[in-house]
Scaffold this motif. Structure first.
Motif, mmCIF file in Angstrom:
data_model
loop_
_atom_site.group_PDB
_atom_site.id
_atom_site.type_symbol
_atom_site.label_atom_id
_atom_site.label_comp_id
_atom_site.label_asym_id
_atom_site.label_seq_id
_atom_site.Cartn_x
_atom_site.Cartn_y
_atom_site.Cartn_z
ATOM 1 N N GLU A 70 40.071 -3.872 13.650
ATOM 2 C CA GLU A 70 38.712 -3.515 13.231
ATOM 3 C C GLU A 70 37.701 -4.573 13.671
ATOM 4 N N MET A 71 38.102 -5.841 13.644
ATOM 5 C CA MET A 71 37.200 -6.904 14.082
ATOM 6 C C MET A 71 36.934 -6.800 15.585
ATOM 7 N N LYS B 121 48.708 -4.136 7.811
ATOM 8 C CA LYS B 121 47.375 -4.326 7.233
ATOM 9 C C LYS B 121 46.640 -5.474 7.942
ATOM 10 N N LYS B 122 47.365 -6.529 8.266
ATOM 11 C CA LYS B 122 46.744 -7.658 8.952
ATOM 12 C C LYS B 122 46.373 -7.293 10.384
ATOM 13 N N ASP C 81 45.599 -4.267 11.313
ATOM 14 C CA ASP C 81 44.436 -3.382 11.161
ATOM 15 C C ASP C 81 43.150 -4.188 11.031
ATOM 16 N N GLU C 82 43.187 -5.262 10.251
ATOM 17 C CA GLU C 82 42.009 -6.121 10.106
ATOM 18 C C GLU C 82 41.583 -6.685 11.461
#
Length: 322
Positions: A142-143, A135-136, A138-139
């Motif tokens: 996306e950035m 999840k981290k 993925d963040e």
């Protein structure tokens, strides 16, 4: 990072407290420019990122070691018809290498299915730890994607570069047999990535090398708080050749096993890869035809495609004749 300062790749700081991470600020657009230039000139950059705790990273690699310690017959249950989306183990061309592919890896239900396949009685710590890590990542992915869009002035037009889900690939490289391969042996042969982009991290055991534009092979070493962003073939195609794909390999030597993990952007089923129209002009004419990603991926494993050098495969499949 590199063994020769002349060839060092860019290092870009994405620290938590940096005001440059506030989209729309002058600092943000400065970072966007740095990301774009790194992707265009080098095909990669080092991400200095402190939002992922070192303890989580260490725990994730501890879980990965448990996964690779499972019996071969258990590991081989990780089957997927898509290339490198399942278990891949010690083929003659890469006898020191094995890996797992796990689709939609930040989705807890998807990851539970994989975990229960490997450990029928469950392994909550493995599942929770790796999903938290993904999840981290993925963040972060996306950035970086938004920075790329903003750097080309496309952030208000497009929601994403190429529709993707995250494929987690965890990789293990055995230490060479004692006395052999003193100068290094291929853990993974030279290639460009066939997925959109990659965020890579490792367990501090060296081995990763990349090829510069002038054909020099340079060693890369990531710090404990660093990650590596890599441009793949589809991202190069989307940018109409403006972004440089990174040709890289893993050379194994010494007495330590190497573990790494990559968060790969895997295009959704039915995705057509095409150059973004705003990136096609007189100075940058189209270099590739539109192509179905699945067909391209399958082509690379056909008899015809597999004998072509990795960096030439996309042009053999979708190149525009002049």
């Amino acid at each position: 990072m590199g063994s020769d300062s002349h060839y060092q790749i860019p290092s870009i700081d994405f620290s938590i407290n940096s005001t440059e991470l506030d989209r729309g600020t002058e600092g943000w657009y400065s970072l966007c420019k740095n990301v774009r230039e790194a992707c265009e000139n080098h095909g990669c950059f080092e991400i200095v990122y402190d939002k992922i705790p070192l303890e989580l990273k260490r725990d994730t690699f501890a879980m990965i070691r448990q996964l690779f310690n499972l019996p071969v017959e258990t590991k081989e249950k990780n089957v997927n018809p898509k290339p490198f989306h399942g278990y891949y183990g010690r083929y003659p061309t890469t006898p020191l290498y094995e890996s797992f592919g796990i689709e939609d890896s930040s989705n807890i239900e998807s990851f539970k299915s994989f975990t229960n396949l490997m450990w029928p009685n469950g392994h909550n710590h493995f599942c929770d730890t790796v999903v938290t890590m993904m999840k981290k990542l993925d963040e972060l992915k996306e950035m970086i994607e938004m920075m790329i869009l903003d750097s080309y002035g496309l952030g208000e037009k497009l929601n994403s570069i190429i529709p993707c889900k995250t494929l987690l690939r965890v990789m293990k490289y055995d230490a060479p047999p004692s006395g052999l391969y003193e100068n290094g042996h291929y853990g993974l042969t030279p290639h460009t990535d066939k997925l959109v982009s990659t965020i890579l991290c490792d367990d501090q055991v060296s081995g990763l090398e990349y090829e510069t534009k002038d054909g020099q092979w340079v060693k890369l070493s990531l710090s404990p708080t660093s990650y590596l962003f890599i441009v793949g073939d589809p991202l190069m195609a989307w940018s109409n050749g403006r972004m440089h794909r990174l040709k890289h390999r893993v050379m194994i030597s010494g007495e330590k096993e190497r573990y790494s993990l990559g968060a790969f952007g895997s295009p959704l089923e039915g995705t057509i890869i095409k150059a973004e129209k705003d990136l096609v002009d007189k100075e940058h004419p189209r270099i590739l035809k539109d192509f179905d990603y699945k067909d391209f991926s399958n082509f690379t494993f056909t008899q015809e495609g597999s004998i072509i050098d990795s960096e030439k495969q996309v042009f053999a499949f979708a190149g525009i004749s002049t």
